[in-house]
Enzyme design. Structure first.
Site, PDB file in Angstrom:
ATOM      1  N   CYS A 186       0.818  -1.228   0.000  1.00 15.40           N
ATOM      2  CA  CYS A 186       0.000   0.000   0.000  1.00 15.40           C
ATOM      3  C   CYS A 186       0.844   1.267   0.000  1.00 15.40           C
ATOM      4  O   CYS A 186       0.377   2.321  -0.428  1.00 15.40           O
ATOM      5  CB  CYS A 186      -0.970   0.000   1.168  1.00 15.40           C
ATOM      6  SG  CYS A 186      -2.159  -1.348   1.061  1.00 15.40           S
ATOM      7  N   HIS A 222      -3.158   7.415   1.805  1.00  8.14           N
ATOM      8  CA  HIS A 222      -3.556   6.096   1.331  1.00  8.14           C
ATOM      9  C   HIS A 222      -4.970   5.836   1.836  1.00  8.14           C
ATOM     10  O   HIS A 222      -5.270   6.026   3.015  1.00  8.14           O
ATOM     11  CB  HIS A 222      -2.582   5.051   1.849  1.00  8.14           C
ATOM     12  CG  HIS A 222      -3.079   3.654   1.637  1.00  8.14           C
ATOM     13  ND1 HIS A 222      -3.542   3.219   0.419  1.00  8.14           N
ATOM     14  CD2 HIS A 222      -3.217   2.615   2.505  1.00  8.14           C
ATOM     15  CE1 HIS A 222      -3.942   1.965   0.544  1.00  8.14           C
ATOM     16  NE2 HIS A 222      -3.745   1.578   1.785  1.00  8.14           N
ATOM     17  N   ASN A 226     -10.016   0.296  -0.809  1.00  8.81           N
ATOM     18  CA  ASN A 226      -8.557   0.341  -0.695  1.00  8.81           C
ATOM     19  C   ASN A 226      -7.949  -0.249  -1.970  1.00  8.81           C
ATOM     20  O   ASN A 226      -8.048  -1.450  -2.200  1.00  8.81           O
ATOM     21  CB  ASN A 226      -8.144  -0.460   0.543  1.00  8.81           C
ATOM     22  CG  ASN A 226      -6.649  -0.462   0.775  1.00  8.81           C
ATOM     23  OD1 ASN A 226      -5.868  -0.090  -0.095  1.00  8.81           O
ATOM     24  ND2 ASN A 226      -6.251  -0.891   1.960  1.00  8.81           N
TER      25      ASN A 226
HETATM   26  N1  ACO Z   1     -19.371  -8.003   7.550  1.00  8.78           N
HETATM   27  C1  ACO Z   1     -20.026  -8.249   8.697  1.00  8.78           C
HETATM   28  N2  ACO Z   1     -19.390  -8.636   9.831  1.00  8.78           N
HETATM   29  C2  ACO Z   1     -18.050  -8.735   9.776  1.00  8.78           C
HETATM   30  C3  ACO Z   1     -17.314  -8.480   8.595  1.00  8.78           C
HETATM   31  C4  ACO Z   1     -18.045  -8.110   7.449  1.00  8.78           C
HETATM   32  N3  ACO Z   1     -17.435  -7.821   6.280  1.00  8.78           N
HETATM   33  N4  ACO Z   1     -16.022  -8.681   8.866  1.00  8.78           N
HETATM   34  C5  ACO Z   1     -15.915  -9.039  10.156  1.00  8.78           C
HETATM   35  N5  ACO Z   1     -17.137  -9.071  10.713  1.00  8.78           N
HETATM   36  C6  ACO Z   1     -17.511  -9.406  12.085  1.00  8.78           C
HETATM   37  C7  ACO Z   1     -16.504 -10.289  12.751  1.00  8.78           C
HETATM   38  O1  ACO Z   1     -16.767 -11.644  12.473  1.00  8.78           O
HETATM   39  C8  ACO Z   1     -16.734  -9.959  14.206  1.00  8.78           C
HETATM   40  O2  ACO Z   1     -17.884 -10.635  14.641  1.00  8.78           O
HETATM   41  P1  ACO Z   1     -17.968 -11.240  16.154  1.00  8.78           P
HETATM   42  O3  ACO Z   1     -17.847 -10.050  17.052  1.00  8.78           O
HETATM   43  O4  ACO Z   1     -19.301 -11.900  16.168  1.00  8.78           O
HETATM   44  O5  ACO Z   1     -16.805 -12.171  16.271  1.00  8.78           O
HETATM   45  C9  ACO Z   1     -17.059  -8.475  14.196  1.00  8.78           C
HETATM   46  O6  ACO Z   1     -17.484  -8.191  12.846  1.00  8.78           O
HETATM   47  C10 ACO Z   1     -15.880  -7.612  14.567  1.00  8.78           C
HETATM   48  O7  ACO Z   1     -14.742  -8.045  13.816  1.00  8.78           O
HETATM   49  P2  ACO Z   1     -13.369  -7.316  13.921  1.00  8.78           P
HETATM   50  O8  ACO Z   1     -12.429  -7.895  12.938  1.00  8.78           O
HETATM   51  O9  ACO Z   1     -12.942  -7.273  15.360  1.00  8.78           O
HETATM   52  O10 ACO Z   1     -13.820  -5.859  13.447  1.00  8.78           O
HETATM   53  P3  ACO Z   1     -13.085  -4.491  13.629  1.00  8.78           P
HETATM   54  O11 ACO Z   1     -13.917  -3.585  14.437  1.00  8.78           O
HETATM   55  O12 ACO Z   1     -11.643  -4.648  14.014  1.00  8.78           O
HETATM   56  O13 ACO Z   1     -13.114  -3.944  12.130  1.00  8.78           O
HETATM   57  C11 ACO Z   1     -11.668  -3.696  10.217  1.00  8.78           C
HETATM   58  C12 ACO Z   1     -12.461  -4.661  11.097  1.00  8.78           C
HETATM   59  C13 ACO Z   1     -12.638  -2.773   9.516  1.00  8.78           C
HETATM   60  C14 ACO Z   1     -10.899  -4.516   9.188  1.00  8.78           C
HETATM   61  C15 ACO Z   1     -10.714  -2.879  11.122  1.00  8.78           C
HETATM   62  O14 ACO Z   1      -9.954  -3.708  11.946  1.00  8.78           O
HETATM   63  C16 ACO Z   1      -9.799  -2.029  10.333  1.00  8.78           C
HETATM   64  O15 ACO Z   1     -10.205  -1.043   9.747  1.00  8.78           O
HETATM   65  N6  ACO Z   1      -8.478  -2.356  10.296  1.00  8.78           N
HETATM   66  C17 ACO Z   1      -7.540  -1.697   9.451  1.00  8.78           C
HETATM   67  C18 ACO Z   1      -7.243  -2.634   8.370  1.00  8.78           C
HETATM   68  C19 ACO Z   1      -7.063  -2.002   7.035  1.00  8.78           C
HETATM   69  O16 ACO Z   1      -7.566  -0.950   6.703  1.00  8.78           O
HETATM   70  N7  ACO Z   1      -6.311  -2.715   6.242  1.00  8.78           N
HETATM   71  C20 ACO Z   1      -6.081  -2.329   4.908  1.00  8.78           C
HETATM   72  C21 ACO Z   1      -4.771  -2.800   4.476  1.00  8.78           C
HETATM   73  S1  ACO Z   1      -3.512  -2.064   5.395  1.00  8.78           S
HETATM   74  C22 ACO Z   1      -3.486  -0.549   4.950  1.00  8.78           C
HETATM   75  O17 ACO Z   1      -3.843  -0.254   3.863  1.00  8.78           O
HETATM   76  C23 ACO Z   1      -3.022   0.447   5.942  1.00  8.78           C
END
Ligand code: ACO
Length: 321
Positions: free
Chosen positions: A113, A248, A278
């Site tokens: 990224c 980004h 992304n």
């Molecule tokens: N739809 C519905 N539910 C979902 C989804 C989905 N697409 N994905 C996960 N869930 C559920 C999970 O199963 C979990 O359920 P549970 O509580 O019953 O177990 C719940 O949602 C929470 O899951 P988490 O993974 O803990 O969710 P979080 O609040 O951390 O959000 C996210 C996830 C959006 C990916 C967040 O961690 C984030 O933004 N991280 C940054 C990652 C990123 O942007 N990466 C891009 C590449 S790196 C970069 O470019 C910098």
């Protein structure tokens, strides 16, 4: 003092736009979940005949047109991607050929990224060293092809696309146009937080993207705010001097948290993650092109580019448009 001055920008998106609602028909997710956690409403997904090289070529052509130049004016292509058309040759050489270029150096940079920041800094250094006069710097990706469509925690976050800059070495002066400074970093000890579980030398397969989302989030905010301060300090500017931040486009909440940490209002942050999701290395030049074409970024504006990605790798660059 030689400065790399931005002469033109361009971008390209695949034909197919997939909304959250359409995605929810294939994956166990919802528009509400994706929107609330990420700000994403839709993404573009490459279809038949669309590849990283074809998107990169289209973006490069648009940037050349914007600059009023042709491929005959170019003597370097640096292309950032984590999703090359082939393991080799470099996608940059394919783009060179598709643009009708010959002979000059063309190579890929892999920093996921933050790839565009790595590519831009490399091209800038080569221009300032006199190794080339005019470069096309491209970020191009087809992440849809390395997503695990069974993993709802990752597949909803990414999209495909490409963006390109044409930069030229010019005799610069303080306060004039061009790239003022940049910083790059890497921390390989975090390789297992965000990676692809395959490769030519390990599994012999392309592999799929794997990510520990929460950990990425935490590192992203810390690393991005620190590299932005580093670039500003080095160049002798304050956050308040910045006209636009082009980050980004990983996630609206990362953009928001980073801006808040630096005391920057969100009105100064270019946001396209809602429309593009992304797009990895493509996201910064894509967002920059959107903000130039819609009239937000104007000649003379002070613009900060920043990105962080797998590796981890991260970086920032400050330029006067
Ligand atoms: N739809 C519905 N539910 C979902 C989804 C989905 N697409 N994905 C996960 N869930 C559920 C999970 O199963 C979990 O359920 P549970 O509580 O019953 O177990 C719940 O949602 C929470 O899951 P988490 O993974 O803990 O969710 P979080 O609040 O951390 O959000 C996210 C996830 C959006 C990916 C967040 O961690 C984030 O933004 N991280 C940054 C990652 C990123 O942007 N990466 C891009 C590449 S790196 C970069 O470019 C910098």
């Amino acid at each position: 003092m030689i400065r790399s001055v931005l002469l033109g920008t361009g971008s390209a998106l695949p034909r197919d736009c997939v909304s959250n609602a359409e995605l929810a028909k294939r994956v166990d997710t919802s528009d509400e979940w994706i929107r609330e956690r990420t700000g994403i409403t839709q993404r573009y997904i490459a279809g038949e005949g669309e590849t990283t090289a074809s998107l990169g070529t289209a973006a490069a052509k648009a940037a050349l047109d914007d600059a009023g130049l042709s491929i005959a004016d170019i003597d370097l292509i640096v292309l950032a991607t984590a999703t090359p058309d082939n393991t080799f040759p470099a996608t940059a050489t394919k783009v060179q050929h598709q643009l009708g270029g010959k002979g000059f150096p063309a190579f890929d940079v892999a920093a996921v990224c933050s790839g565009f920041l790595y590519a831009l800094s490399t091209a800038d250094a080569m221009l300032r060293a006199g190794m080339a006069k005019r470069a096309i710097v491209i970020g191009a990706e087809t992440f849809s092809r390395i997503l695990d469509w069974e993993d709802r925690a990752t597949c909803v976050l990414f999209g495909d696309g490409a963006g390109a800059f044409v930069i030229e070495a010019q005799d610069g002066q303080d306060g004039g146009a061009g790239i003022i400074g940049s910083k790059l970093h890497a921390a390989g000890e975090h390789g297992e937080i965000l990676y692809v579980d395959g490769g030519p030398s390990t599994t012999g397969e392309v592999g799929k993207l794997r990510m520990k989302g929460r950990e990425v989030f935490r590192h992203a905010v810390t690393n991005l705010s620190s590299v932005l301060s580093e670039v500003l300090d080095d160049a002798g500017f304050q956050p308040a001097d910045i006209d636009w931040v082009v980050p980004h486009q990983a996630n609206l909440r990362i953009l928001d948290a980073t801006a808040r940490k630096l005391g920057l209002p969100m009105e100064k942050v270019v946001v396209t993650v809602d429309r593009h999701a992304n797009t990895s290395a493509a996201s910064v030049p894509l967002a920059y092109d959107v903000a130039v074409k819609d009239g937000r970024i104007k000649k003379g504006d002070l613009v900060m580019l920043e990105a962080m990605g797998g590796g981890f790798t991260w970086g920032a660059a400050l330029l006067r448009a």
